[in-house]
Design a protein around this motif. Structure first.
Motif, short mmCIF file in Angstrom:
data_model
loop_
_atom_site.label_atom_id
_atom_site.label_comp_id
_atom_site.label_asym_id
_atom_site.label_seq_id
_atom_site.Cartn_x
_atom_site.Cartn_y
_atom_site.Cartn_z
N GLN A 131 0.83 -1.21 0.00
CA GLN A 131 0.00 0.00 0.00
C GLN A 131 0.87 1.26 0.00
O GLN A 131 0.57 2.22 -0.73
CB GLN A 131 -0.94 0.00 1.21
N LYS A 132 1.93 1.26 0.80
CA LYS A 132 2.84 2.41 0.83
C LYS A 132 3.47 2.63 -0.53
O LYS A 132 3.54 3.77 -1.02
CB LYS A 132 3.95 2.18 1.87
N SER A 133 3.92 1.57 -1.13
CA SER A 133 4.55 1.67 -2.45
C SER A 133 3.57 2.21 -3.50
O SER A 133 3.92 3.07 -4.31
CB SER A 133 5.07 0.30 -2.87
N LEU A 134 2.35 1.71 -3.47
CA LEU A 134 1.32 2.17 -4.40
C LEU A 134 1.01 3.65 -4.20
O LEU A 134 0.92 4.41 -5.18
CB LEU A 134 0.05 1.33 -4.22
N MET A 135 0.87 4.07 -2.96
CA MET A 135 0.56 5.48 -2.68
C MET A 135 1.73 6.39 -3.07
O MET A 135 1.51 7.50 -3.58
CB MET A 135 0.20 5.66 -1.21
N LYS A 136 2.95 5.95 -2.86
CA LYS A 136 4.11 6.75 -3.26
C LYS A 136 4.21 6.86 -4.77
O LYS A 136 4.53 7.94 -5.30
CB LYS A 136 5.39 6.15 -2.67
N LYS A 142 1.19 12.16 -9.63
CA LYS A 142 0.40 13.38 -9.45
C LYS A 142 1.24 14.64 -9.46
O LYS A 142 0.72 15.71 -9.81
CB LYS A 142 -0.40 13.30 -8.15
N ILE A 143 2.51 14.56 -9.08
CA ILE A 143 3.33 15.78 -9.08
C ILE A 143 4.13 15.94 -10.36
O ILE A 143 4.88 16.91 -10.49
CB ILE A 143 4.27 15.84 -7.86
N PRO A 145 4.99 17.03 -14.13
CA PRO A 145 4.54 18.22 -14.86
C PRO A 145 3.33 17.97 -15.75
O PRO A 145 2.48 18.84 -15.91
CB PRO A 145 5.75 18.61 -15.70
N SER A 146 3.22 16.78 -16.32
CA SER A 146 2.06 16.51 -17.19
C SER A 146 0.77 16.45 -16.37
O SER A 146 -0.27 16.96 -16.81
CB SER A 146 2.27 15.22 -17.97
N SER A 147 0.81 15.84 -15.19
CA SER A 147 -0.38 15.81 -14.34
C SER A 147 -0.74 17.20 -13.85
O SER A 147 -1.90 17.59 -13.83
CB SER A 147 -0.17 14.89 -13.14
N PHE A 148 0.29 17.96 -13.44
CA PHE A 148 0.04 19.33 -13.01
C PHE A 148 -0.55 20.15 -14.16
O PHE A 148 -1.47 20.95 -13.96
CB PHE A 148 1.32 19.99 -12.49
N GLY A 149 -0.02 19.94 -15.36
CA GLY A 149 -0.52 20.67 -16.52
C GLY A 149 -1.98 20.38 -16.80
O GLY A 149 -2.77 21.28 -17.08
N GLY A 150 -2.36 19.11 -16.70
CA GLY A 150 -3.76 18.74 -16.90
C GLY A 150 -4.66 19.36 -15.85
O GLY A 150 -5.74 19.88 -16.16
N PHE A 151 -4.22 19.31 -14.60
CA PHE A 151 -5.00 19.91 -13.52
C PHE A 151 -5.13 21.41 -13.72
O PHE A 151 -6.21 21.99 -13.55
CB PHE A 151 -4.35 19.60 -12.17
N GLU A 152 -4.04 22.05 -14.06
CA GLU A 152 -4.04 23.51 -14.24
C GLU A 152 -4.95 23.92 -15.40
O GLU A 152 -5.68 24.90 -15.31
CB GLU A 152 -2.61 24.00 -14.47
N LEU A 153 -4.89 23.17 -16.49
CA LEU A 153 -5.78 23.46 -17.62
C LEU A 153 -7.25 23.34 -17.22
O LEU A 153 -8.06 24.21 -17.53
CB LEU A 153 -5.48 22.53 -18.79
N MET A 154 -7.58 22.25 -16.53
CA MET A 154 -8.97 22.07 -16.10
C MET A 154 -9.40 23.18 -15.15
O MET A 154 -10.52 23.69 -15.26
CB MET A 154 -9.14 20.71 -15.43
N MET A 155 -8.52 23.56 -14.23
CA MET A 155 -8.87 24.59 -13.26
C MET A 155 -9.09 25.94 -13.95
O MET A 155 -10.09 26.62 -13.71
CB MET A 155 -7.79 24.73 -12.19
N CYS A 156 -8.16 26.33 -14.80
CA CYS A 156 -8.27 27.64 -15.47
C CYS A 156 -9.46 27.68 -16.42
O CYS A 156 -10.20 28.67 -16.45
CB CYS A 156 -6.98 27.97 -16.21
N VAL A 157 -9.66 26.63 -17.19
CA VAL A 157 -10.75 26.62 -18.16
C VAL A 157 -12.10 26.62 -17.45
O VAL A 157 -13.01 27.37 -17.83
CB VAL A 157 -10.61 25.42 -19.13
N SER A 158 -12.25 25.81 -16.41
CA SER A 158 -13.54 25.77 -15.71
C SER A 158 -13.81 27.08 -15.00
O SER A 158 -14.93 27.59 -15.03
CB SER A 158 -13.60 24.60 -14.74
N THR A 159 -12.79 27.65 -14.36
CA THR A 159 -12.97 28.94 -13.69
C THR A 159 -13.34 30.01 -14.69
O THR A 159 -14.27 30.80 -14.45
CB THR A 159 -11.68 29.35 -12.95
N SER A 160 -12.65 30.05 -15.81
CA SER A 160 -12.94 31.10 -16.80
C SER A 160 -14.33 30.93 -17.40
O SER A 160 -15.02 31.92 -17.65
CB SER A 160 -11.87 31.13 -17.88
N MET A 161 -14.75 29.70 -17.63
CA MET A 161 -16.06 29.48 -18.21
C MET A 161 -17.16 29.95 -17.25
O MET A 161 -18.09 30.66 -17.66
CB MET A 161 -16.26 28.00 -18.54
#
Length: 176
Positions: A131-136, A142-143, A145-161
Motif C-alpha cells: 500500500q505504501k509503495s502504491l501510494m508513493k 500526481k506531481i 509536470p504533465s499531471s500538473f498541466g492537466g489539472f491547471e488546464l482544467m482549473m483555469c478553463v472551468s474557472t474562466s467558463m
C-alpha cells in the motif's frame, strides 16, 4: 482581439504563476499554516478576477456587432489557456530546475504516507508495504509536470467558463 486575449492572459497568468512560485520557493508546501493558504487561494482567485475584467472590457469595447455570449466564452477560454500555460511553465521551472524543492516535498509526503498507512488498522500488516509503495507511486505521478498541466488546464478553463458566463449574464440583465 487576440492581442487583448494574450495581454490579459499573460498578465493574470504571470500574477497567478507568481503565487505558485511563492508557495514553492518560500517552502510554504511544508506546512498547513494560514500563510500557506494564501498562495493557493490567490492562485484560484486571480484567474477569476482576470476573466471578470477581460469580459467586462469586451462588453465595453466598441465594435460593429455587439459581443455575444459565444464570443465572450471563446475569448475567455483562450485567455484561460494562456494563463494555464504560464502556470505550467512556472511549475516546470520548479520541477526541473529546483529539484531540491521537489525532493524535499517528496520526502515530506513519503513520511506522511508511511505514518498514515502504519496508523491505518484496516490494512493488513502484510499489505502495508504494498500500500505504501502504491501510494508513493501515485504521488509521483500526481506531481509530474504533465499531471500538473492537466489539472491547471482544467482549473483555469472551468474557472474562466463559469466567471465569463456569470459576468456576461449579469451585465446583459443590468443593461436591459
Amino acid at each position: 482581439m487576440f492581442k487583448r486575449v494574450f495581454i490579459y492572459g499573460l498578465a493574470f497568468g504571470s500574477l497567478s504563476a507568481s503565487m505558485l512560485l511563492v508557495q514553492y520557493l518560500n517552502g510554504l508546501y511544508k506546512t498547513t499554516s494560514f500563510m500557506a493558504f494564501f498562495p493557493m487561494f490567490f492562485n484560484l482567485v486571480i484567474p477569476g478576477i482576470g476573466v471578470y475584467l477581460f469580459v467586462k472590457s469586451l462588453m465595453h469595447m466598441q465594435t460593429d456587432k455587439p459581443i455575444n455570449m459565444g464570443k465572450a466564452l471563446f475569448f475567455s477560454l483562450m485567455m484561460a489557456l494562456v494563463m494555464a500555460a504560464t502556470n505550467i511553465a512556472a511549475y516546470q521551472h520548479i520541477y526541473h530546475n529546483k529539484t531540491e524543492i521537489i525532493q524535499d516535498w517528496k520526502k515530506l509526503q513519503y513520511a506522511a504516507i508511511d505514518r498514515n498507512v502504519d496508523k491505518d488498522s484496516s490494512i493488513l500488516a502484510s499489505d502495508k508495504s504494498k500500500q505504501k509503495s502504491l501510494m508513493k507511486d501515485n504521488f509521483d505521478v500526481k506531481i509530474s509536470p504533465s499531471s500538473f498541466g492537466g489539472f491547471e488546464l482544467m482549473m483555469c478553463v472551468s474557472t474562466s467558463m463559469v466567471v465569463a458566463l456569470m459576468v456576461f449574464v449579469w451585465n446583459m440583465k443590468r443593461a436591459q
